[in-house]
Write a protein that holds these residues in place. Structure first.
Motif, PDB file in Angstrom:
ATOM      1  N   HIS A 110       0.848  -1.187   0.000  1.00 19.82           N
ATOM      2  CA  HIS A 110       0.000   0.000   0.000  1.00 19.82           C
ATOM      3  C   HIS A 110       0.882   1.234   0.000  1.00 19.82           C
ATOM      4  CE1 HIS A 110      -3.144  -2.751   1.070  1.00 19.82           C
ATOM      5  NE2 HIS A 110      -2.465  -3.133   2.135  1.00 19.82           N
ATOM      6  N   ASP A 111       0.327   2.321  -0.373  1.00 19.04           N
ATOM      7  CA  ASP A 111       0.989   3.630  -0.287  1.00 19.04           C
ATOM      8  C   ASP A 111       2.358   3.659  -0.934  1.00 19.04           C
ATOM      9  OD1 ASP A 111      -1.132   4.085   1.511  1.00 19.04           O
ATOM     10  OD2 ASP A 111       0.113   3.358   3.169  1.00 19.04           O
ATOM     11  N   THR A 112       2.608   2.743  -1.840  1.00 22.58           N
ATOM     12  CA  THR A 112       3.903   2.762  -2.502  1.00 22.58           C
ATOM     13  C   THR A 112       3.678   2.490  -3.978  1.00 22.58           C
ATOM     14  OG1 THR A 112       4.856   1.787  -0.517  1.00 22.58           O
ATOM     15  CG2 THR A 112       6.240   1.790  -2.461  1.00 22.58           C
ATOM     16  N   ASP A 113       4.257   3.323  -4.786  1.00 20.99           N
ATOM     17  CA  ASP A 113       4.147   3.137  -6.221  1.00 20.99           C
ATOM     18  C   ASP A 113       5.129   2.040  -6.619  1.00 20.99           C
ATOM     19  OD1 ASP A 113       3.334   3.516  -8.746  1.00 20.99           O
ATOM     20  OD2 ASP A 113       4.478   5.360  -9.088  1.00 20.99           O
ATOM     21  N   THR A 114       4.628   1.028  -7.297  1.00 13.44           N
ATOM     22  CA  THR A 114       5.505  -0.096  -7.641  1.00 13.44           C
ATOM     23  C   THR A 114       5.280  -0.540  -9.087  1.00 13.44           C
ATOM     24  OG1 THR A 114       3.847  -1.725  -6.951  1.00 13.44           O
ATOM     25  CG2 THR A 114       5.451  -1.040  -5.292  1.00 13.44           C
ATOM     26  N   TYR A 115       6.284  -1.196  -9.636  1.00  5.85           N
ATOM     27  CA  TYR A 115       6.059  -1.956 -10.862  1.00  5.85           C
ATOM     28  C   TYR A 115       5.453  -3.279 -10.435  1.00  5.85           C
ATOM     29  CZ  TYR A 115       9.083   1.429 -13.155  1.00  5.85           C
ATOM     30  OH  TYR A 115       9.623   2.582 -13.638  1.00  5.85           O
ATOM     31  N   LYS A 116       4.639  -3.851 -11.307  1.00 12.44           N
ATOM     32  CA  LYS A 116       3.990  -5.111 -10.956  1.00 12.44           C
ATOM     33  C   LYS A 116       4.031  -6.073 -12.127  1.00 12.44           C
ATOM     34  CE  LYS A 116       0.610  -3.029  -7.775  1.00 12.44           C
ATOM     35  NZ  LYS A 116       1.074  -1.625  -7.912  1.00 12.44           N
ATOM     36  N   ILE A 117       4.419  -7.296 -11.844  1.00 11.02           N
ATOM     37  CA  ILE A 117       4.278  -8.360 -12.838  1.00 11.02           C
ATOM     38  C   ILE A 117       3.385  -9.399 -12.169  1.00 11.02           C
ATOM     39  CG2 ILE A 117       5.493  -9.827 -14.475  1.00 11.02           C
ATOM     40  CD1 ILE A 117       8.073  -8.424 -13.718  1.00 11.02           C
ATOM     41  N   VAL A 118       2.184  -9.544 -12.691  1.00 14.54           N
ATOM     42  CA  VAL A 118       1.179 -10.355 -12.012  1.00 14.54           C
ATOM     43  C   VAL A 118       0.722 -11.507 -12.911  1.00 14.54           C
ATOM     44  CG1 VAL A 118      -1.069 -10.325 -10.852  1.00 14.54           C
ATOM     45  CG2 VAL A 118       0.404  -8.288 -10.788  1.00 14.54           C
ATOM     46  N   PHE A 119       0.629 -12.666 -12.321  1.00 14.99           N
ATOM     47  CA  PHE A 119       0.153 -13.842 -13.052  1.00 14.99           C
ATOM     48  C   PHE A 119      -1.046 -14.435 -12.332  1.00 14.99           C
ATOM     49  CE2 PHE A 119       4.615 -13.261 -13.788  1.00 14.99           C
ATOM     50  CZ  PHE A 119       4.742 -13.421 -15.160  1.00 14.99           C
ATOM     51  N   VAL A 120      -1.972 -14.948 -13.123  1.00 13.16           N
ATOM     52  CA  VAL A 120      -3.110 -15.651 -12.544  1.00 13.16           C
ATOM     53  C   VAL A 120      -3.123 -17.051 -13.145  1.00 13.16           C
ATOM     54  CG1 VAL A 120      -5.615 -15.688 -12.259  1.00 13.16           C
ATOM     55  CG2 VAL A 120      -4.397 -13.500 -12.294  1.00 13.16           C
ATOM     56  N   ASP A 121      -3.025 -18.032 -12.324  1.00 11.05           N
ATOM     57  CA  ASP A 121      -2.954 -19.430 -12.776  1.00 11.05           C
ATOM     58  C   ASP A 121      -1.893 -19.621 -13.862  1.00 11.05           C
ATOM     59  OD1 ASP A 121      -4.957 -20.083 -11.004  1.00 11.05           O
ATOM     60  OD2 ASP A 121      -6.538 -19.666 -12.452  1.00 11.05           O
ATOM     61  N   GLY A 122      -0.770 -18.994 -13.669  1.00 11.22           N
ATOM     62  CA  GLY A 122       0.342 -19.172 -14.590  1.00 11.22           C
ATOM     63  C   GLY A 122       0.292 -18.295 -15.827  1.00 11.22           C
ATOM     64  N   PHE A 142       8.772 -13.235 -18.697  1.00  9.59           N
ATOM     65  CA  PHE A 142       9.842 -14.065 -19.241  1.00  9.59           C
ATOM     66  C   PHE A 142       9.467 -14.532 -20.650  1.00  9.59           C
ATOM     67  CE2 PHE A 142      12.082 -18.281 -19.379  1.00  9.59           C
ATOM     68  CZ  PHE A 142      13.364 -17.757 -19.440  1.00  9.59           C
ATOM     69  N   ALA A 143       8.184 -14.838 -20.858  1.00  7.46           N
ATOM     70  CA  ALA A 143       7.726 -15.311 -22.167  1.00  7.46           C
ATOM     71  C   ALA A 143       8.014 -14.268 -23.246  1.00  7.46           C
ATOM     72  CB  ALA A 143       6.238 -15.636 -22.120  1.00  7.46           C
ATOM     73  N   SER A 144       7.750 -13.003 -22.938  1.00  7.68           N
ATOM     74  CA  SER A 144       8.014 -11.984 -23.948  1.00  7.68           C
ATOM     75  C   SER A 144       9.510 -11.771 -24.127  1.00  7.68           C
ATOM     76  CB  SER A 144       7.290 -10.678 -23.614  1.00  7.68           C
ATOM     77  OG  SER A 144       7.834 -10.115 -22.449  1.00  7.68           O
ATOM     78  N   ALA A 145      10.280 -11.965 -23.052  1.00  8.78           N
ATOM     79  CA  ALA A 145      11.731 -11.804 -23.157  1.00  8.78           C
ATOM     80  C   ALA A 145      12.342 -12.890 -24.053  1.00  8.78           C
ATOM     81  CB  ALA A 145      12.368 -11.836 -21.775  1.00  8.78           C
ATOM     82  N   ILE A 146      11.764 -14.091 -24.009  1.00  7.88           N
ATOM     83  CA  ILE A 146      12.275 -15.168 -24.870  1.00  7.88           C
ATOM     84  C   ILE A 146      12.176 -14.731 -26.334  1.00  7.88           C
ATOM     85  CG2 ILE A 146      11.888 -17.542 -25.668  1.00  7.88           C
ATOM     86  CD1 ILE A 146      10.905 -18.243 -22.879  1.00  7.88           C
ATOM     87  N   GLU A 147      11.097 -14.015 -26.657  1.00 13.37           N
ATOM     88  CA  GLU A 147      10.895 -13.539 -28.026  1.00 13.37           C
ATOM     89  C   GLU A 147      11.765 -12.319 -28.329  1.00 13.37           C
ATOM     90  OE1 GLU A 147       8.345 -14.853 -30.017  1.00 13.37           O
ATOM     91  OE2 GLU A 147       7.748 -16.304 -28.474  1.00 13.37           O
ATOM     92  N   LYS A 148      11.722 -11.351 -27.388  1.00 10.33           N
ATOM     93  CA  LYS A 148      12.271 -10.030 -27.701  1.00 10.33           C
ATOM     94  C   LYS A 148      13.721  -9.829 -27.289  1.00 10.33           C
ATOM     95  CE  LYS A 148       8.770  -7.342 -26.138  1.00 10.33           C
ATOM     96  NZ  LYS A 148       8.051  -6.154 -25.755  1.00 10.33           N
ATOM     97  N   ASN A 198      11.638 -27.583 -13.506  1.00 17.97           N
ATOM     98  CA  ASN A 198      11.195 -26.225 -13.804  1.00 17.97           C
ATOM     99  C   ASN A 198      11.798 -25.731 -15.126  1.00 17.97           C
ATOM    100  OD1 ASN A 198      11.885 -23.201 -13.766  1.00 17.97           O
ATOM    101  ND2 ASN A 198      10.193 -23.332 -12.295  1.00 17.97           N
ATOM    102  N   THR A 199      13.073 -26.016 -15.323  1.00 16.48           N
ATOM    103  CA  THR A 199      13.751 -25.572 -16.544  1.00 16.48           C
ATOM    104  C   THR A 199      13.071 -26.155 -17.786  1.00 16.48           C
ATOM    105  OG1 THR A 199      15.822 -25.411 -15.330  1.00 16.48           O
ATOM    106  CG2 THR A 199      15.987 -25.495 -17.720  1.00 16.48           C
ATOM    107  N   ALA A 200      12.677 -27.418 -17.669  1.00 11.48           N
ATOM    108  CA  ALA A 200      12.025 -28.071 -18.801  1.00 11.48           C
ATOM    109  C   ALA A 200      10.748 -27.338 -19.197  1.00 11.48           C
ATOM    110  CB  ALA A 200      11.720 -29.523 -18.456  1.00 11.48           C
ATOM    111  N   PHE A 201      10.045 -26.845 -18.197  1.00 13.76           N
ATOM    112  CA  PHE A 201       8.765 -26.182 -18.471  1.00 13.76           C
ATOM    113  C   PHE A 201       8.884 -24.654 -18.448  1.00 13.76           C
ATOM    114  CE2 PHE A 201       7.331 -30.400 -17.295  1.00 13.76           C
ATOM    115  CZ  PHE A 201       6.246 -30.606 -18.147  1.00 13.76           C
ATOM    116  N   ALA A 202      10.114 -24.157 -18.463  1.00  5.34           N
ATOM    117  CA  ALA A 202      10.305 -22.714 -18.303  1.00  5.34           C
ATOM    118  C   ALA A 202       9.686 -21.950 -19.461  1.00  5.34           C
ATOM    119  CB  ALA A 202      11.796 -22.396 -18.206  1.00  5.34           C
ATOM    120  N   ARG A 203       8.709 -21.148 -19.149  1.00  6.06           N
ATOM    121  CA  ARG A 203       8.122 -20.313 -20.181  1.00  6.06           C
ATOM    122  C   ARG A 203       7.664 -18.975 -19.603  1.00  6.06           C
ATOM    123  NH1 ARG A 203       3.141 -21.882 -23.987  1.00  6.06           N
ATOM    124  NH2 ARG A 203       2.353 -22.618 -21.999  1.00  6.06           N
ATOM    125  N   GLU A 204       7.003 -19.056 -18.445  1.00  7.27           N
ATOM    126  CA  GLU A 204       6.417 -17.832 -17.940  1.00  7.27           C
ATOM    127  C   GLU A 204       6.948 -17.504 -16.550  1.00  7.27           C
ATOM    128  OE1 GLU A 204       5.729 -15.145 -18.756  1.00  7.27           O
ATOM    129  OE2 GLU A 204       3.790 -15.209 -19.758  1.00  7.27           O
TER     130      GLU A 204
END
Ligand SMILES: Nc1ncnc2c1ncn2[C@@H]1O[C@H](COP(=O)(O)OP(=O)(O)O)[C@@H](O)[C@H]1O
Ligand SMILES: [Mg+2]
Lengths: 439, 252
Positions: free
Chosen positions: A85-97, A116-122, A145-151
């Motif tokens: 609260h009361d703090t301006d933040t960057y947010k990276i939010v996931f819902v069910d992956g 991470f998914a967009s970074a793999i592309e960009k 985890n590495t095998a399924f690394a995407r997001e």
């Protein structure tokens, strides 16, 4: 019910087929190699020395759904309390992956805070340079985890840049009708002379079982300053296996604080690799659990070069039948002269049925070093309790004050004021302190 | 006010107090003297409610209430205060917050609202002036890293804040140099009223030059073997404890 390992292996094929066009990319090879490691090793059992005190078996028995898609909509007002609260933040939010763009606040202005998914592309060059370079190639859960690394979260701060606002990385699972397993992958690169502060949290919103097997790689380049806070205050149905790998270059300063206050099963594997001289790392942890919750901290610090400093302070309060494990390995390699390593683990058991297995492990192959370690397991101090009561403070309040003071000590390195006060409140609530006297 | 009758106390099967009788009335100052190990701290701990000690026999009444059936905090709420011989260090709890909590818990027990912060602060400043203490005391962790003298002064500061009816000062003079002793004694004297009472436990006559007792008792081997006026303290200073010991041993 299909065995979880089998299920994972078969869904790997399905997973790969959804990643069109990545077959030739280096990351594809990494994933394929990783699934082979997992296939060969499987889940660790109690026969594995590192898993002697913690039984993974019960949490593998559930019928987890593996592929991620949002189960149900969530509204920001319902999850607001999981953010600062009361703090301006960057947010990276996931819902069910799945990335939730409308709850997130990402940026590419001066630095990249995105998925991470967009970074793999960009940002293929960054991903290829860092991805899976700090993480263990042998550990089977990391490999899985590495095998399924995407997001997951991708944070890339170039040289000479300070990210003023804290970055919140939050993984929600709605899991309203199914049990679910997720495997987020985070990559954090903080360049030379740069600074960043990150908060990571996994939060389930409904009552089904969730298993999270997360891997985070943090690269702290020369003279960088990284503060990373793990807030683990999940529901009683949540199990978390957190694998974090930090690679520090010279003169860097990195803090990882772990606040384990909830969840049913929590295993933290926190690894620091000190590869540049004159760097400094801080590992602080506070665990406050009850019922039959389990929190297992496995830390490992590799001092590979001379003149580095590591400080490790873990504290725990265990009530009811709660169980704690602390295993702190400090490895001082032959070249690492003038190493300064400090490790401390203090615990309070509030009942006869609560337990803690604590094991410091120092392996020192250099001769000119300063290393100290210690651990205590005790009850609340009777003399202190009597002293406080004789001044009119009721027993319950006195106990709460003592526990609060004990745990608050581990908050001293938290640089984000609003996080500190939020944690203060959580501690107070858990310990039954009337925050009127707020320390 | 305080009425102790035939009090017998043991710990781990070892008998320590062997029949203590003592009556303290409002406004009085009693000194309890006696050699090391005679049971002075045990007596004060039992009055304050330390649970480790086993009361075998006898009674303690405080304003006609059975003290032994009350918890330590309840005794504090009734107005009993013990200045510890060895004050406990409590890291992470500041002096301010400790005192604030103690005062408000007592007020709560008496059905009063919490004391407003501004009033609390004003009172703290006033009492600190009385005891010539530095302001930065307030934000320090309770007794942590305090010198012996600072700890004792902090005890009296808490007493001044809590305004007890009966204060028991267990060797408050030890660890204090002569100037600090004067300041602390002066503080204690200023807090005296016709309604409250003080029990001063000490080894030496020195403190009694400043806090002048109405009665002096000699505790030896778990018993009060001699009582008298303030002259008894001087006599003890002169002759030592041996003659009282001899007298007491001869009686047995
Ligand atoms: N907690 C305890 N456990 C065992 N013995 C104790 C304890 N407290 C006091 N004693 C014993 O009781 C006797 C009286 O001690 P104490 O009351 O501290 O004496 P004083 O304050 O007069 O020096 C001593 O022999 C001491 O060893
Ligand atoms: Mg004593």
């Amino acid at each position: 019910m299909e065995d979880l390992k089998e299920k994972l292996l078969s869904s790997f094929i399905a997973f790969e087929s959804t990643l069109n066009g990545q077959a030739k990319s280096p990351i594809h090879k990494v994933r394929t190699k990783a699934i082979e490691v997992f296939e060969e090793k499987g889940f660790p059992t109690k026969r594995n020395e590192e898993w002697k005190y913690t039984n993974l078996k019960p949490i593998l028995k559930h019928d987890y759904k593996l592929l991620s898609h949002p189960e149900s909509e969530i509204e920001f007002k319902d999850v607001k309390r999981y953010f600062l609260h009361d703090t301006d933040t960057y947010k990276i939010v996931f819902v069910d992956g799945v990335f939730s763009s409308w709850m997130s606040r990402t940026t590419h202005d001066g630095y990249d805070i995105c998925t991470f998914a967009s970074a793999i592309e960009k940002y293929t060059h960054i991903v290829n340079k860092y991805f899976n370079k700090a993480a263990s190639q042998e550990d089977s859960l990391t490999a899985l985890n590495t095998a399924f690394a995407r997001e997951g979260a991708f944070i890339n701060v170039p040289d000479n840049t300070i990210v003023e606002k804290p970055i919140e990385v939050v993984f929600f699972s709605t899991n309203s009708d199914t049990e679910m397993m997720t495997m987020p992958r985070n990559l954090v690169v903080v360049g030379k002379n740069s600074q960043a502060q990150i908060i990571e949290r996994h939060q389930s919103l409904h009552g089904n079982n969730v298993l999270t097997n997360v891997v985070t790689e943090i690269f702290a380049e020369e003279s960088s300053h990284v503060s990373y806070y793990k807030v683990q205050n999940d529901e009683y149905t949540a199990s978390l296996i957190d694998n974090t790998y930090v690679d520090q270059k010279e003169k860097s300063n990195c803090t990882v604080d772990t606040f384990s206050l909830g969840g049913k099963f929590t295993r933290n594997n926190l690894n620091f690799n000190l590869t540049g001289e004159h760097c400094e790392c801080h590992l602080d942890g506070i665990t406050i659990i009850e019922d039959d919750q389990l929190v297992d901290h496995h830390t490992r610090i590799d001092h590979k070069v001379p003149n580095c400093q590591s400080n490790e302070l873990y504290k725990g309060i265990y009530d009811d039948k709660a169980k704690g494990v602390f295993n702190g390995m400090v490895m001082v390699h032959p070249d690492a002269q003038k190493t300064n390593a400090f490790q401390q683990n203090n615990n309070i058991l509030l009942t006869d049925t609560a337990s803690i297995d604590t094991k410091p492990q120092l392996e020192i192959y250099a001769d000119d070093v300063k290393c100290s370690h210690g651990c205590t397991v005790g009850q609340l101090d009777d003399d202190a309790l009597f002293y406080m009561r004789s001044r009119g403070i009721a027993e319950k309040e006195a106990k709460a004050m003592l526990m609060y003071a004990f745990s608050n000590d581990a908050l001293k390195n938290v640089r984000i004021a609003s996080l500190r006060s939020k944690l203060n409140l959580v501690f107070a609530k858990k310990l039954g302190v009337d925050l009127d006297f707020g320390l | 006010m305080l009425n102790i009758k035939d009090l017998k106390v043991s710990i781990e099967g070892k008998s320590i107090l062997k029949g203590i009788n003592l009556e303290v009335k409002p406004g009085e100052v009693h000194a309890i003297m006696g050699p090391n190990g005679s049971g002075k701290s045990t007596l004060s701990s039992v009055i304050a409610g330390r649970e480790e000690y086993e009361v075998e026999d006898g009674s303690i009444n405080f304003n006609n209430e059975d003290l032994l059936s009350l918890d330590p905090e309840e005794r504090a709420h009734r107005g009993i205060f013990l200045s510890f011989q060895y004050p406990i260090e409590i890291p992470g709890v500041s002096v301010t917050n400790f005192i604030k909590t103690a005062i408000n818990e007592s007020r709560k027990a008496q059905g009063l609202d919490a004391m407003p912060a501004s009033k609390m602060l004003k009172k703290m400043r006033e009492k600190m002036r009385l005891l010539e203490m530095d302001q930065n005391f307030l934000s320090r962790s309770l007794n942590e890293g305090f010198s012996g003298g600072e700890k004792k002064r902090n005890e009296i500061f808490q007493m001044a804040m809590l305004e007890p009816k009966l204060a028991i000062l267990d060797e408050t003079d030890s660890g204090l140099d002569i100037d600090a002793l004067r300041i602390v004694a002066n503080g204690v004297n200023k807090l005296r009223t016709p309604e409250n009472a003080t029990i001063v436990i000490t080894h030496y006559q020195r403190l009694l030059d400043y806090i002048v007792p109405d009665f002096v008792h000699v505790l030896y081997n778990g018993k009060i073997v001699k009582s008298g006026g303030k002259d008894l303290a001087l006599e003890l200073e002169d002759k030592g404890y041996d003659w009282v010991k001899k007298e007491a041993d001869n009686l047995v």
